[in-house]
Motif scaffolding. Structure first.
Motif, PDB file in Angstrom:
ATOM      1  N   ASP A   1       0.806  -1.219   0.000  1.00  0.00           N
ATOM      2  CA  ASP A   1       0.000   0.000   0.000  1.00  0.00           C
ATOM      3  C   ASP A   1       0.842   1.272   0.000  1.00  0.00           C
ATOM      4  O   ASP A   1       0.288   2.376   0.041  1.00  0.00           O
ATOM      5  CB  ASP A   1      -0.919   0.005   1.242  1.00  0.00           C
ATOM      6  CG  ASP A   1      -1.901  -1.165   1.212  1.00  0.00           C
ATOM      7  OD1 ASP A   1      -2.113  -1.720   0.120  1.00  0.00           O
ATOM      8  OD2 ASP A   1      -2.439  -1.516   2.279  1.00  0.00           O
ATOM      9  N   ALA A   2       2.167   1.136  -0.015  1.00  0.00           N
ATOM     10  CA  ALA A   2       3.029   2.325   0.038  1.00  0.00           C
ATOM     11  C   ALA A   2       2.855   3.142  -1.244  1.00  0.00           C
ATOM     12  O   ALA A   2       2.693   2.580  -2.326  1.00  0.00           O
ATOM     13  CB  ALA A   2       4.487   1.903   0.209  1.00  0.00           C
ATOM     14  N   PRO A   3       2.860   4.478  -1.113  1.00  0.00           N
ATOM     15  CA  PRO A   3       2.622   5.336  -2.276  1.00  0.00           C
ATOM     16  C   PRO A   3       3.621   5.074  -3.403  1.00  0.00           C
ATOM     17  O   PRO A   3       4.816   4.914  -3.159  1.00  0.00           O
ATOM     18  CB  PRO A   3       2.824   6.757  -1.732  1.00  0.00           C
ATOM     19  CG  PRO A   3       2.806   6.641  -0.255  1.00  0.00           C
ATOM     20  CD  PRO A   3       3.103   5.233   0.115  1.00  0.00           C
ATOM     21  N   ALA A   4       3.116   5.031  -4.622  1.00  0.00           N
ATOM     22  CA  ALA A   4       3.964   4.724  -5.777  1.00  0.00           C
ATOM     23  C   ALA A   4       5.019   5.802  -6.007  1.00  0.00           C
ATOM     24  O   ALA A   4       6.077   5.526  -6.571  1.00  0.00           O
ATOM     25  CB  ALA A   4       3.103   4.554  -7.024  1.00  0.00           C
ATOM     26  N   ASP A   5       4.740   7.031  -5.565  1.00  0.00           N
ATOM     27  CA  ASP A   5       5.699   8.105  -5.812  1.00  0.00           C
ATOM     28  C   ASP A   5       6.616   8.329  -4.617  1.00  0.00           C
ATOM     29  O   ASP A   5       7.362   9.288  -4.581  1.00  0.00           O
ATOM     30  CB  ASP A   5       4.974   9.399  -6.207  1.00  0.00           C
ATOM     31  CG  ASP A   5       4.021   9.854  -5.094  1.00  0.00           C
ATOM     32  OD1 ASP A   5       3.818   9.069  -4.126  1.00  0.00           O
ATOM     33  OD2 ASP A   5       3.501  10.968  -5.182  1.00  0.00           O
ATOM     34  N   GLY A   6       6.560   7.442  -3.618  1.00  0.00           N
ATOM     35  CA  GLY A   6       7.431   7.578  -2.458  1.00  0.00           C
ATOM     36  C   GLY A   6       8.814   7.009  -2.739  1.00  0.00           C
ATOM     37  O   GLY A   6       9.040   6.391  -3.776  1.00  0.00           O
ATOM     38  N   ASP A   7       9.715   7.222  -1.795  1.00  0.00           N
ATOM     39  CA  ASP A   7      11.071   6.685  -1.942  1.00  0.00           C
ATOM     40  C   ASP A   7      11.079   5.235  -1.433  1.00  0.00           C
ATOM     41  O   ASP A   7      10.851   4.995  -0.242  1.00  0.00           O
ATOM     42  CB  ASP A   7      12.034   7.541  -1.127  1.00  0.00           C
ATOM     43  CG  ASP A   7      13.437   6.947  -1.099  1.00  0.00           C
ATOM     44  OD1 ASP A   7      13.687   5.969  -1.834  1.00  0.00           O
ATOM     45  OD2 ASP A   7      14.274   7.464  -0.350  1.00  0.00           O
ATOM     46  N   PRO A   8      11.336   4.277  -2.308  1.00  0.00           N
ATOM     47  CA  PRO A   8      11.294   2.872  -1.885  1.00  0.00           C
ATOM     48  C   PRO A   8      12.248   2.553  -0.727  1.00  0.00           C
ATOM     49  O   PRO A   8      11.922   1.710   0.111  1.00  0.00           O
ATOM     50  CB  PRO A   8      11.692   2.118  -3.150  1.00  0.00           C
ATOM     51  CG  PRO A   8      11.414   3.048  -4.274  1.00  0.00           C
ATOM     52  CD  PRO A   8      11.623   4.423  -3.740  1.00  0.00           C
TER      53      PRO A   8
END
Lengths: 240, 240
Positions: free
Chosen positions: A65-72
């Motif tokens: 569910d982590a945002p796609a535009d976040g830093d992995p």
């Protein structure tokens, strides 16, 4: 019933040792049948790590569910904190288990398998979210291992100190070290700090009459990983 | 006799499976007594990894004898190559073992224990040689894990491809990635081009109140060779 099995098992493990305790001993103390044990735990080893399956599920869902535009990289650091939260929820139990795991080679091996599954989950996330990079798969494996090692360093230091001290601060330092080395975006820091990368390059900041004499100005915090500075300098110098 | 035990064991593991093979089967095929087996191997799992003990000894000796003024990160990268060398010495055996290890959870767990011991040996070296650093123990654990992950990434990619392809080149890339992220000293560079610096670095040019925020300012002409910029940046960043 699951909790009373764990409680009974640990009482016996601490009293007479892990190897000397049978599953029959555990179910007798817990006052339940043998089949009940196996409904909850595949083996005697698993009762020592009762919350890891749940934590792994939680981690997988968190990453999914982590945002796609976040830093992995930041995302896997956050996911690792879920494991710490599990340990910190019951320090006494965690410290007792840590001692037990040091003493019993079979438990140590079991724990390594558990840790390996966390590492795989983190690496998979990094691979998926960094799919565009040529070195994506290598980077995913290395960063996942580094995050797990940093997490475990802070966790083990705290467990060795019998659960004393500020494990959150130690975890921030440990994960921050990895994030600085590998993160695509800035490491967590004061909101007052700038929003750019750790190294900031201003290409062509000073320009002479001859374009070959164009100058690059670079600002980098001390401690910035060399590869990141190199990458930024390389971009600015234009493939020298 | 050790070799013939390994050979017999693998023939049986491949023919009928690891779980379905007993130690009695192995000694019967090898034509030796049961006691001979246990003289060489503590368990059936250990016969699958017959060279790891020797490799671990070799690695420990290599690191013990490594020059005190060398870069510890480069040294552990070199030490990791000893493991690759062992695998690459017999590609067919290594590929067969890799497949077996994927299929048998108990072997996977055993392998994780072996890898863990390599990682501990690397971390111990890094801790000893980086003893002066405040973050030495954390750094040692993280770098050791990263080196092992990079090594295993290259190794596993090669094993999955049935031992085809240039594993040395892949290993160079993988370990180079970690070395760039963590190494204290420069990468190999062109000695002939070592004259004056075209890049000018002013270390600590801007200093905040927090030493962690110390900033490096670099000025470089466009077209400056990257290696020279890197060298100068590296000197200024001082052990990123």
């Amino acid at each position: 019933m699951r909790d009373s099995l764990v409680k009974a098992a640990f009482q016996l493990f601490l009293d007479r040792g892990f190897e000397q305790t049978t599953i029959d001993d555990i179910v007798a103390l817990a006052g339940v049948g043998r089949r009940s044990f196996f409904r909850y735990f595949p083996s005697k080893e698993d009762v020592v790590f009762p919350d890891h399956e749940g934590c792994l599920v939680e981690m997988t869902e968190y990453l999914r569910d982590a945002p796609a535009d976040g830093d992995p990289v930041q995302q896997v650091c956050e996911a690792a904190r879920l494991v710490l939260r599990m340990y910190a929820a019951d320090p006494l139990f965690s410290v007792q288990r840590y001692r037990l795991t040091r003493e019993v080679p079979g438990l140590r091996a079991h724990e390594l398998s558990v840790v390996w599954r966390y590492e795989l989950a983190l690496a998979e996330h990094l691979r998926e979210r960094g799919a565009g990079r040529a070195d994506g798969a290598l980077r995913a494996d290395v960063v996942a291992a580094a995050v797990v090692a940093a997490h475990n360093h802070a966790l083990r230091t705290w467990l060795r100190a019998d659960g004393e001290g500020d494990v959150q601060a130690a975890m921030n330092e440990a994960l921050g070290y990895v994030a600085r080395a590998f993160s695509d975006t800035a490491e967590p820091r004061d909101a007052s700090a700038d929003a750019g990368g750790a190294a900031s390059v201003s290409g062509g900041g000073v320009r002479g009459e001859n374009p070959d004499e164009e100058v690059v100005v670079l600002l980098a915090r001390k401690g910035t990983p060399l590869w990141r500075v190199v990458r930024d300098v390389e971009d600015a110098l234009g493939g020298s």
